[in-house]
Design an enzyme around this catalytic site. Sequence first.
Site, short mmCIF file in Angstrom:
data_model
loop_
_atom_site.label_atom_id
_atom_site.label_comp_id
_atom_site.label_asym_id
_atom_site.label_seq_id
_atom_site.Cartn_x
_atom_site.Cartn_y
_atom_site.Cartn_z
N ASP A 186 0.88 -1.17 0.00
CA ASP A 186 0.00 0.00 0.00
C ASP A 186 0.92 1.22 0.00
O ASP A 186 2.06 1.13 0.47
CB ASP A 186 -0.86 -0.03 1.27
CG ASP A 186 -1.56 1.30 1.53
OD1 ASP A 186 -2.28 1.77 0.64
OD2 ASP A 186 -1.36 1.87 2.63
N ASP A 213 0.00 5.18 0.64
CA ASP A 213 -0.20 6.23 1.64
C ASP A 213 -0.28 5.68 3.06
O ASP A 213 -1.04 4.76 3.33
CB ASP A 213 -1.46 7.02 1.30
CG ASP A 213 -1.32 7.73 -0.04
OD1 ASP A 213 -0.65 8.77 -0.07
OD2 ASP A 213 -1.84 7.22 -1.05
N LYS A 217 -8.71 -4.59 -2.78
CA LYS A 217 -7.29 -4.84 -3.06
C LYS A 217 -6.92 -6.33 -3.13
O LYS A 217 -6.04 -6.71 -3.88
CB LYS A 217 -6.41 -4.15 -2.01
CG LYS A 217 -6.37 -2.64 -2.16
CD LYS A 217 -5.39 -2.05 -1.16
CE LYS A 217 -5.24 -0.56 -1.36
NZ LYS A 217 -4.17 -0.01 -0.52
N ASN A 259 -9.16 0.08 3.72
CA ASN A 259 -9.16 -0.50 2.37
C ASN A 259 -8.04 -1.53 2.17
O ASN A 259 -7.92 -2.11 1.10
CB ASN A 259 -9.09 0.59 1.29
CG ASN A 259 -7.80 1.40 1.33
OD1 ASN A 259 -7.15 1.51 2.36
ND2 ASN A 259 -7.43 1.97 0.21
#
Length: 271
Positions: free
Chosen positions: A11, A13, A195, A221
């Site tokens: 990931d 951020d 994801k 997420n």
Amino acid sequence: MNMERKLIALDLDGTTLNAESQLNSATIQTMQRLQAAGHIVSIITGRSYQGSQAIYDQLHLKSPMINFNGSLGHLPHQTWSSEYQFTINKAIVLALVKYREQLGINEIIAENKTSTMTAGQDLIAGKFFPEIADSPRLTPNTLTRNPNSLVLLVQLDRRAAIIDWITERFGDQVDVGVWGGPNAILEITSKGVHKAKGVAYLAHHFQIPRRNVIAFGDEHNDLEMLAYAGLGVAMTNGTDKIKATADDITAYDNDQNGVARYLNDYFNIAE
């Protein structure tokens, strides 16, 4: 070094990027070494391709990238016969454009691999979506294809009502995700896309068993991706929920090269 080939899912951020949304040089070095050792290092992000291409290039990756939380899987700068995409029916987008003001939606951002369109305006939008500067207007005439991703910047007190409105009409076709943090942002994806879909697709493509997938994340997420991975690692700066679900937690946060340090330990790479 553990020689079985791993798929390392990153990931961006709050995870691979520091608090300034930049890469630290230690992170770049670690990813380079792992890639050189034959592992697949892949970015799995909610960001658009435009919003993540520079990071991909800085990491000198050769792997496919997953954008829009699993809605697009592609090989940057190249044609990839295994490219895939999930899209949102443009009729849904146009319904939201039509009732935008009535519903309390400040701005709608519809994105594909190479295009961004917007309707309305919101002051904070540019902070999260730099690619919207000078983007064409989103209208029934300009929206000619189904987008991969739809983001709504909404009025906070109307958020629950907007989610209900979308779910009632289009709940069988899309999922609505709420961004964490103080900003009222909704993310609309094709039903059942997250994801983990992208990571599973890559694992299958490269014939890497689930037990050899290592995934890093910090937010809601990333939940499905961390649950899918043989080793799901939450950032120490991550949400309580993600830390509770993960197999492990980094000792250092995203500002202290948490991912790189974790991988250096795991693969026994001297720093």
